[in-house]
Design an enzyme around this catalytic site. Structure first.
Site, PDB file in Angstrom:
ATOM      1  N   ASP A  10       0.857  -1.321   0.182  1.00  0.00           N
ATOM      2  CA  ASP A  10      -0.037  -0.190  -0.046  1.00  0.00           C
ATOM      3  C   ASP A  10       0.631   1.235   0.061  1.00  0.00           C
ATOM      4  OD1 ASP A  10      -1.675   2.184   0.834  1.00  0.00           O
ATOM      5  OD2 ASP A  10      -1.792   1.461   2.610  1.00  0.00           O
ATOM      6  N   ARG A  27       3.561   7.084   3.945  1.00  0.00           N
ATOM      7  CA  ARG A  27       4.407   5.859   4.247  1.00  0.00           C
ATOM      8  C   ARG A  27       4.070   4.774   3.320  1.00  0.00           C
ATOM      9  NH1 ARG A  27       3.604   4.313  10.075  1.00  0.00           N
ATOM     10  NH2 ARG A  27       1.680   4.497   9.806  1.00  0.00           N
ATOM     11  N   LYS A  76       3.190   0.795   3.385  1.00  0.00           N
ATOM     12  CA  LYS A  76       3.104  -0.481   4.240  1.00  0.00           C
ATOM     13  C   LYS A  76       2.742  -1.832   3.433  1.00  0.00           C
ATOM     14  CE  LYS A  76       0.818   2.700   4.774  1.00  0.00           C
ATOM     15  NZ  LYS A  76      -0.050   3.889   4.799  1.00  0.00           N
ATOM     16  N   TYR A  82     -20.450   6.074  -7.516  1.00  0.00           N
ATOM     17  CA  TYR A  82     -19.774   7.536  -7.513  1.00  0.00           C
ATOM     18  C   TYR A  82     -20.032   8.272  -8.783  1.00  0.00           C
ATOM     19  CZ  TYR A  82     -15.842  10.088  -4.995  1.00  0.00           C
ATOM     20  OH  TYR A  82     -14.916  10.867  -4.333  1.00  0.00           O
ATOM     21  N   GLY A 119     -10.022   7.390  -5.594  1.00  0.00           N
ATOM     22  CA  GLY A 119      -8.895   6.756  -5.081  1.00  0.00           C
ATOM     23  C   GLY A 119      -8.930   5.340  -5.122  1.00  0.00           C
ATOM     24  N   ASP A 130      -7.028   3.295  -3.312  1.00  0.00           N
ATOM     25  CA  ASP A 130      -7.009   2.984  -1.927  1.00  0.00           C
ATOM     26  C   ASP A 130      -8.438   2.846  -1.372  1.00  0.00           C
ATOM     27  OD1 ASP A 130      -7.291   5.464  -1.897  1.00  0.00           O
ATOM     28  OD2 ASP A 130      -5.959   6.029  -0.226  1.00  0.00           O
ATOM     29  N   ARG A 131      -9.440   3.828  -1.688  1.00  0.00           N
ATOM     30  CA  ARG A 131     -10.752   4.006  -1.450  1.00  0.00           C
ATOM     31  C   ARG A 131     -11.360   2.618  -2.187  1.00  0.00           C
ATOM     32  NH1 ARG A 131     -13.245   9.524  -2.015  1.00  0.00           N
ATOM     33  NH2 ARG A 131     -14.845   8.866  -0.579  1.00  0.00           N
TER      34      ARG A 131
HETATM   35  N1  LIG Z   1       5.995   5.539  12.583  1.00  0.00           N
HETATM   36  C1  LIG Z   1       5.107   6.456  11.971  1.00  0.00           C
HETATM   37  N2  LIG Z   1       5.282   7.205  10.996  1.00  0.00           N
HETATM   38  C2  LIG Z   1       4.741   8.116  10.484  1.00  0.00           C
HETATM   39  N3  LIG Z   1       3.232   8.337  10.767  1.00  0.00           N
HETATM   40  C3  LIG Z   1       2.996   7.345  11.876  1.00  0.00           C
HETATM   41  C4  LIG Z   1       3.620   6.635  12.233  1.00  0.00           C
HETATM   42  N4  LIG Z   1       3.100   5.843  13.330  1.00  0.00           N
HETATM   43  C5  LIG Z   1       1.703   6.286  13.237  1.00  0.00           C
HETATM   44  N5  LIG Z   1       1.769   7.252  12.383  1.00  0.00           N
HETATM   45  C6  LIG Z   1       0.501   7.974  12.030  1.00  0.00           C
HETATM   46  O1  LIG Z   1       0.123   7.656  10.877  1.00  0.00           O
HETATM   47  C7  LIG Z   1      -0.442   8.622   9.975  1.00  0.00           C
HETATM   48  C8  LIG Z   1      -0.213   8.213   8.737  1.00  0.00           C
HETATM   49  O2  LIG Z   1      -1.250   7.264   8.218  1.00  0.00           O
HETATM   50  P1  LIG Z   1      -0.922   6.172   7.058  1.00  0.00           P
HETATM   51  O3  LIG Z   1       0.259   5.562   7.252  1.00  0.00           O
HETATM   52  O4  LIG Z   1      -2.204   5.379   7.124  1.00  0.00           O
HETATM   53  O5  LIG Z   1      -0.897   7.392   6.105  1.00  0.00           O
HETATM   54  P2  LIG Z   1      -0.475   7.204   4.546  1.00  0.00           P
HETATM   55  O6  LIG Z   1       0.865   6.585   4.054  1.00  0.00           O
HETATM   56  O7  LIG Z   1      -0.642   8.430   3.964  1.00  0.00           O
HETATM   57  O8  LIG Z   1      -1.683   6.369   3.942  1.00  0.00           O
HETATM   58  P3  LIG Z   1      -2.811   6.779   3.152  1.00  0.00           P
HETATM   59  O9  LIG Z   1      -2.507   7.780   1.958  1.00  0.00           O
HETATM   60  O10 LIG Z   1      -3.528   5.589   2.893  1.00  0.00           O
HETATM   61  O11 LIG Z   1      -3.507   7.613   4.169  1.00  0.00           O
HETATM   62  C9  LIG Z   1       0.312  10.000  10.278  1.00  0.00           C
HETATM   63  O12 LIG Z   1      -0.886  10.741  10.448  1.00  0.00           O
HETATM   64  C10 LIG Z   1       0.784   9.468  11.688  1.00  0.00           C
HETATM   65  O13 LIG Z   1       0.089  10.197  12.752  1.00  0.00           O
HETATM   66  C1  LIG Z   2      -8.149  10.982  -0.655  1.00  0.00           C
HETATM   67  C2  LIG Z   2      -6.856   9.922  -1.183  1.00  0.00           C
HETATM   68  C3  LIG Z   2      -5.831  10.926  -1.057  1.00  0.00           C
HETATM   69  C4  LIG Z   2      -6.722   9.310  -0.200  1.00  0.00           C
HETATM   70  O1  LIG Z   2      -5.775   8.371   0.159  1.00  0.00           O
HETATM   71  C5  LIG Z   2      -6.827   9.071  -2.380  1.00  0.00           C
HETATM   72  O2  LIG Z   2      -8.012   8.290  -2.185  1.00  0.00           O
HETATM   73  C6  LIG Z   2      -7.164  10.075  -3.476  1.00  0.00           C
HETATM   74  O3  LIG Z   2      -6.167  10.526  -4.103  1.00  0.00           O
HETATM   75  N1  LIG Z   2      -8.487   9.780  -4.124  1.00  0.00           N
HETATM   76  C7  LIG Z   2      -8.846  10.713  -5.196  1.00  0.00           C
HETATM   77  C8  LIG Z   2     -10.285  11.539  -5.201  1.00  0.00           C
HETATM   78  C9  LIG Z   2     -11.315  10.547  -4.786  1.00  0.00           C
HETATM   79  O4  LIG Z   2     -11.321   9.507  -4.062  1.00  0.00           O
HETATM   80  O5  LIG Z   2     -12.415  11.231  -5.273  1.00  0.00           O
HETATM   81  K   LIG Z   3      -5.934   7.606   4.361  1.00  0.00           K
END
Ligand SMILES: Nc1ncnc2c1ncn2[C@@H]1O[C@H](COP(=O)(O)OP(=O)(O)OP(=O)(O)O)[C@@H](O)[C@H]1O
Ligand SMILES: CC(C)(CO)[C@@H](O)C(=O)NCCC(=O)O
Ligand SMILES: [K+]
EC number: 2.7.1.33
Length: 244
Positions: free
Chosen positions: A6, A11, A13, A87, A94, A96-97
């Site tokens: 992901d 980040r 995952k 939608y 997105g 991911d959604r």
């Molecule tokens: N080790 C870490 N490093 C960074 N963020 C962390 C960590 N542990 C928890 N978090 C929390 O996770 C959040 C980021 O979540 P996540 O990893 O789901 O986001 P993402 O990578 O942007 O994924 P998505 O785009 O799916 O939201 C940050 O706002 C932070 O508060």
């Molecule tokens: C909203 C985010 C950034 C969440 O990761 C992603 O799902 C995205 O870029 N979506 C595109 C816009 C939409 O979902 O309508």
């Molecule tokens: K998210």
């Protein structure tokens, strides 16, 4: 064996699955991507598929580089999904959604489902009991809220996530923590109340990097599953293989 990845906006995952069994998870930064994937493939020699949900700004090429070792699949709008998409702009929904919606549809059959993903953005995705994806909401996550208060004002400092003592902030920093943390908690509880009032039979899934922090603070009791996106990615891919 499947390696799911992901690529979020902050980040990366990853998790290894054998059938429905989750074997191990990994979290890493974008710059470490190729090195980490290489290590995982060395550790689990029987991985045959690399399945990617790509939302963040990472080049596809970083994954294509592994095509001599495993089959690489990027989940896309062209894949077969287990829900009907209602939608208004399906092409901009997105990935991911879509994966979260697919996971919720497959893992919680015959009920209304709301998935709340608390990461960089907070996303809400609603799939009704007839398996129709109806839409949801996109809001800024914790980090975006702290950063925007700092970036778009002259006086506000940049703070990092911290739990406020009460809702009445007694200093600049307490006020910011209250505004950001309590604000988001009230917002999520407000959305949940709205969905619960509209549908009797609804399951709510809370996921993302901030899910555990949030679950403890919500008025509504909701079980947090931080791995829901990766589990959904595994389910979505298995569904695609069976139905293609
Ligand atoms: N080790 C870490 N490093 C960074 N963020 C962390 C960590 N542990 C928890 N978090 C929390 O996770 C959040 C980021 O979540 P996540 O990893 O789901 O986001 P993402 O990578 O942007 O994924 P998505 O785009 O799916 O939201 C940050 O706002 C932070 O508060
Ligand atoms: C909203 C985010 C950034 C969440 O990761 C992603 O799902 C995205 O870029 N979506 C595109 C816009 C939409 O979902 O309508
Ligand atoms: K998210």
């Amino acid at each position: 064996m499947i390696l799911t990845v992901d690529v979020g906006n902050t980040r990366i995952k990853a998790a290894v699955f054998e059938g429905d069994t989750h074997l191990e998870s990994f979290v890493f930064d974008k710059i470490e991507l190729e090195k980490k994937i290489k290590k995982i493939l060395e550790k689990f020699e029987t991985i045959d598929y690399l399945v990617v949900s790509l939302v963040g700004d990472v080049e596809k090429q970083s994954f294509v580089a592994f095509e001599n070792q495993v089959k690489v699949h990027f989940v896309s709008h062209q894949d077969t999904f287990p829900f009907i998409n209602n939608y208004g702009t399906p092409k901009t929904l997105g990935i991911d959604r879509m994966v979260l919606a697919a996971g919720a549809t497959l893992l919680y059959p015959n009920q209304n489902r709301l998935v709340i993903d608390a990461g960089t953005c907070i996303t809400y995705d609603f799939i009704d009991e007839k398996n129709v994806y109806q839409g949801g909401a996109i809001a800024p996550g914790f980090r975006l809220r702290y950063e925007s208060l700092h970036q778009f004002t002259a006086k506000l400092p940049l703070l990092t996530l911290q739990s406020p003592e009460t809702y009445i902030g007694k200093s600049t920093s307490e006020s910011i923590h209250s505004g950001v943390v309590n604000g988001l908690v009230y917002e999520i509880d407000g959305f949940i109340d709205e969905y619960k009032a509209a549908c009797k039979n609804i399951i709510i899934i809370l996921t993302g990097g901030d899910a555990v922090f949030l679950a403890k603070r919500l008025k509504n009791t909701i079980f947090a599953n931080s791995n829901f996106l990766l589990e959904s990615l595994n389910q979505t891919f298995q569904y695609k293989i069976k139905n293609d």
